[in-house]
Design a protein around this motif. Structure first.
Motif, PDB file in Angstrom:
ATOM      1  N   THR A 171       0.811  -1.219   0.000  1.00 32.62           N
ATOM      2  CA  THR A 171       0.000   0.000   0.000  1.00 32.62           C
ATOM      3  C   THR A 171       0.845   1.271   0.000  1.00 32.62           C
ATOM      4  N   LYS A 172       2.139   1.143   0.319  1.00 34.08           N
ATOM      5  CA  LYS A 172       3.020   2.309   0.306  1.00 34.08           C
ATOM      6  C   LYS A 172       3.499   2.654  -1.104  1.00 34.08           C
ATOM      7  N   LEU A 173       3.220   1.768  -2.064  1.00 33.40           N
ATOM      8  CA  LEU A 173       3.690   1.955  -3.435  1.00 33.40           C
ATOM      9  C   LEU A 173       2.564   2.429  -4.342  1.00 33.40           C
ATOM     10  N   ASN A 174       2.824   3.517  -5.070  1.00 29.23           N
ATOM     11  CA  ASN A 174       1.870   4.056  -6.040  1.00 29.23           C
ATOM     12  C   ASN A 174       2.584   4.286  -7.366  1.00 29.23           C
ATOM     13  N   VAL A 175       1.870   4.109  -8.454  1.00 25.34           N
ATOM     14  CA  VAL A 175       2.481   4.271  -9.774  1.00 25.34           C
ATOM     15  C   VAL A 175       1.602   5.133 -10.667  1.00 25.34           C
ATOM     16  N   GLY A 176       2.223   5.650 -11.731  1.00 25.27           N
ATOM     17  CA  GLY A 176       1.473   6.460 -12.682  1.00 25.27           C
ATOM     18  C   GLY A 176       2.286   6.710 -13.934  1.00 25.27           C
ATOM     19  N   PRO A 177       1.672   7.319 -14.936  1.00 24.87           N
ATOM     20  CA  PRO A 177       2.380   7.647 -16.176  1.00 24.87           C
ATOM     21  C   PRO A 177       3.302   8.834 -15.955  1.00 24.87           C
ATOM     22  N   LEU A 178       4.418   8.849 -16.665  1.00 27.03           N
ATOM     23  CA  LEU A 178       5.356   9.961 -16.550  1.00 27.03           C
ATOM     24  C   LEU A 178       5.018  11.011 -17.603  1.00 27.03           C
ATOM     25  N   ASN A 179       4.463  12.131 -17.134  1.00 26.67           N
ATOM     26  CA  ASN A 179       4.192  13.274 -17.991  1.00 26.67           C
ATOM     27  C   ASN A 179       4.375  14.542 -17.165  1.00 26.67           C
ATOM     28  N   GLU A 180       4.245  15.671 -17.786  1.00 22.18           N
ATOM     29  CA  GLU A 180       4.510  16.943 -17.115  1.00 22.18           C
ATOM     30  C   GLU A 180       3.627  17.141 -15.888  1.00 22.18           C
ATOM     31  N   GLU A 181       2.357  16.818 -16.025  1.00 22.79           N
ATOM     32  CA  GLU A 181       1.421  17.027 -14.928  1.00 22.79           C
ATOM     33  C   GLU A 181       1.692  16.084 -13.753  1.00 22.79           C
ATOM     34  N   SER A 182       1.883  14.800 -14.055  1.00 23.21           N
ATOM     35  CA  SER A 182       2.108  13.828 -12.981  1.00 23.21           C
ATOM     36  C   SER A 182       3.452  14.065 -12.293  1.00 23.21           C
ATOM     37  N   LEU A 183       4.447  14.498 -13.054  1.00 21.49           N
ATOM     38  CA  LEU A 183       5.759  14.790 -12.486  1.00 21.49           C
ATOM     39  C   LEU A 183       5.672  15.954 -11.506  1.00 21.49           C
ATOM     40  N   LYS A 184       4.979  16.994 -11.888  1.00 21.54           N
ATOM     41  CA  LYS A 184       4.835  18.164 -11.024  1.00 21.54           C
ATOM     42  C   LYS A 184       4.102  17.804  -9.739  1.00 21.54           C
ATOM     43  N   GLU A 185       3.039  17.006  -9.857  1.00 17.01           N
ATOM     44  CA  GLU A 185       2.254  16.605  -8.694  1.00 17.01           C
ATOM     45  C   GLU A 185       3.072  15.731  -7.743  1.00 17.01           C
ATOM     46  N   ALA A 186       3.758  14.725  -8.300  1.00 19.03           N
ATOM     47  CA  ALA A 186       4.529  13.808  -7.456  1.00 19.03           C
ATOM     48  C   ALA A 186       5.702  14.514  -6.783  1.00 19.03           C
ATOM     49  N   LEU A 187       6.365  15.411  -7.513  1.00 17.93           N
ATOM     50  CA  LEU A 187       7.487  16.148  -6.933  1.00 17.93           C
ATOM     51  C   LEU A 187       7.053  17.042  -5.779  1.00 17.93           C
ATOM     52  N   SER A 188       5.849  17.560  -5.838  1.00 20.15           N
ATOM     53  CA  SER A 188       5.359  18.439  -4.776  1.00 20.15           C
ATOM     54  C   SER A 188       5.221  17.687  -3.453  1.00 20.15           C
ATOM     55  N   ARG A 189       5.119  16.356  -3.526  1.00 21.53           N
ATOM     56  CA  ARG A 189       4.940  15.543  -2.324  1.00 21.53           C
ATOM     57  C   ARG A 189       6.213  14.815  -1.907  1.00 21.53           C
ATOM     58  N   ALA A 190       7.215  14.810  -2.787  1.00 25.79           N
ATOM     59  CA  ALA A 190       8.414  13.998  -2.547  1.00 25.79           C
ATOM     60  C   ALA A 190       9.527  14.787  -1.871  1.00 25.79           C
ATOM     61  N   ARG A 191      10.342  14.072  -1.103  1.00 28.68           N
ATOM     62  CA  ARG A 191      11.575  14.616  -0.559  1.00 28.68           C
ATOM     63  C   ARG A 191      12.778  14.031  -1.294  1.00 28.68           C
ATOM     64  N   LEU A 192      12.650  12.754  -1.690  1.00 29.74           N
ATOM     65  CA  LEU A 192      13.708  12.066  -2.424  1.00 29.74           C
ATOM     66  C   LEU A 192      13.225  11.770  -3.839  1.00 29.74           C
ATOM     67  N   VAL A 193      14.042  12.121  -4.838  1.00 32.73           N
ATOM     68  CA  VAL A 193      13.705  11.795  -6.229  1.00 32.73           C
ATOM     69  C   VAL A 193      14.879  11.059  -6.857  1.00 32.73           C
ATOM     70  N   VAL A 194      14.565   9.945  -7.535  1.00 31.46           N
ATOM     71  CA  VAL A 194      15.598   9.075  -8.100  1.00 31.46           C
ATOM     72  C   VAL A 194      15.364   8.915  -9.596  1.00 31.46           C
ATOM     73  N   ASN A 195      16.366   9.266 -10.398  1.00 33.39           N
ATOM     74  CA  ASN A 195      16.291   9.033 -11.831  1.00 33.39           C
ATOM     75  C   ASN A 195      16.955   7.708 -12.165  1.00 33.39           C
ATOM     76  N   THR A 196      16.142   6.731 -12.590  1.00 33.50           N
ATOM     77  CA  THR A 196      16.695   5.434 -12.991  1.00 33.50           C
ATOM     78  C   THR A 196      16.721   5.280 -14.511  1.00 33.50           C
ATOM     79  N   THR A 197      16.315   6.318 -15.232  1.00 36.92           N
ATOM     80  CA  THR A 197      16.296   6.272 -16.696  1.00 36.92           C
ATOM     81  C   THR A 197      17.661   6.693 -17.243  1.00 36.92           C
ATOM     82  N   PRO A 198      17.914   6.459 -18.542  1.00 36.94           N
ATOM     83  CA  PRO A 198      19.187   6.902 -19.133  1.00 36.94           C
ATOM     84  C   PRO A 198      19.182   8.367 -19.581  1.00 36.94           C
ATOM     85  N   VAL A 199      18.144   9.105 -19.271  1.00 36.38           N
ATOM     86  CA  VAL A 199      18.077  10.513 -19.677  1.00 36.38           C
ATOM     87  C   VAL A 199      19.234  11.292 -19.042  1.00 36.38           C
TER      88      VAL A 199
END
Length: 286
Positions: A171-199
């Protein structure tokens, strides 16, 4: 080092592998401990992957690391799967033992160790993971096992992110599509952000997966990309006053754990780090 019939062979399996730093670290470790062993690069075409693994087994290679795009594809070829790797659903380390292929995942401890050095209270932290591949799977397991308060995973392919949700059933895990809106929303709630992509990985060094205006001083930004050492994401996070963790730290720690599995010896991490710095072409990687 003198190569002879008794030289033990280790290596890295993946595709493409032009810019890997793993050989520098492991060969430095072998030299430091005076071991008759060598670490090579096996850049394997996807069309012949299964045959290539059979070839490594026939050649009695002692062990190998696995990277993109084979961390999941290797699993059906193994005769034994470590419990941690089974839970992650991805393998980055294989040990050959009496013709048996044993799979492990050292990304979990490799990812978590630099975080623990910050003396964080993970049970009070919400984390955002960008990407849903093999490395992301290890990060999710590490954070959930460490008691992280909440973990968000955003990925361009929602299907892959949903597979993570099914895999963990937490229940502690939530997922969603990566887009501008979802990124902004998730970042507003996060303290730690991890990039696992090759970008942001070489040669696309001008790219960043997070717009600069969304970075904040109170964030901890962890980019698994290690070449360049200072990605655009890390650079802009520093400029925003955020705490940063560069990908070379995870690379070093997961390599050290692989070395332990293969040899049963304590890895000479100082020698490995020195070799990593030289390979990356920097005097100080932070």
């Amino acid at each position: 080092m003198k190569i002879n019939s008794k030289t033990k062979i280790y290596g890295l399996v993946g595709h493409p592998l032009e810019h890997t730093a793993s050989p520098a670290m492991h060969n430095a470790a072998f030299r430091a401990l005076g071991l008759n062993a060598v670490y090579l690069v096996f850049d394997i075409d996807p069309m012949v992957f299964e045959d290539a693994i059979k070839g490594l087994k026939a050649l009695k290679v002692c062990g190998f690391n696995v990277t993109i795009p084979y961390k999941e594809r290797i699993i059906p070829l193994l005769t034994h799967l470590d419990s941690s790797a089974a839970k992650v659903g991805a393998v980055n380390t294989v040990k050959l033992d009496d013709s048996l292929l044993k799979g492990y995942n050292t990304d979990v401890i490799g990812f978590l160790t630099p975080l623990l050095e910050l003396d964080l209270k993970l049970d009070e932290i919400t984390a955002l993971i960008l990407g849903a591949g093999g490395a992301a799977k290890a990060c999710v397991k590490a954070l959930l096992d460490a008691g992280c308060r909440e973990v968000f995973v955003l990925n361009r392919s929602l299907e892959r992110a949903l597979n993570l949700l099914k895999q963990h059933n937490n229940t502690k895990l939530n997922v969603g599509p990566l887009n501008e809106e979802s990124l902004k929303e998730a970042l507003s709630r996060a303290r730690l952000v991890v990039n696992t992509t090759p970008v942001g990985m070489y040669p696309n060094v001008d790219e960043s997966i997070i717009p600069k205006n969304l970075l904040r001083r109170d964030l901890i930004v962890y980019d698994l990309v290690y070449r360049p050492v200072e990605t655009r994401l890390i650079k802009e996070a520093k400029e925003a006053g955020a705490t940063t963790i560069s990908g070379y730290k995870m690379l070093l720690e997961q390599a050290a754990e692989s070395f332990r599995i293969w040899t049963g010896l304590e890895p000479p991490k100082d020698a490995m780090l020195k070799a990593l710095k030289l390979e990356l072409g920097v005097e100080d990687v932070g």
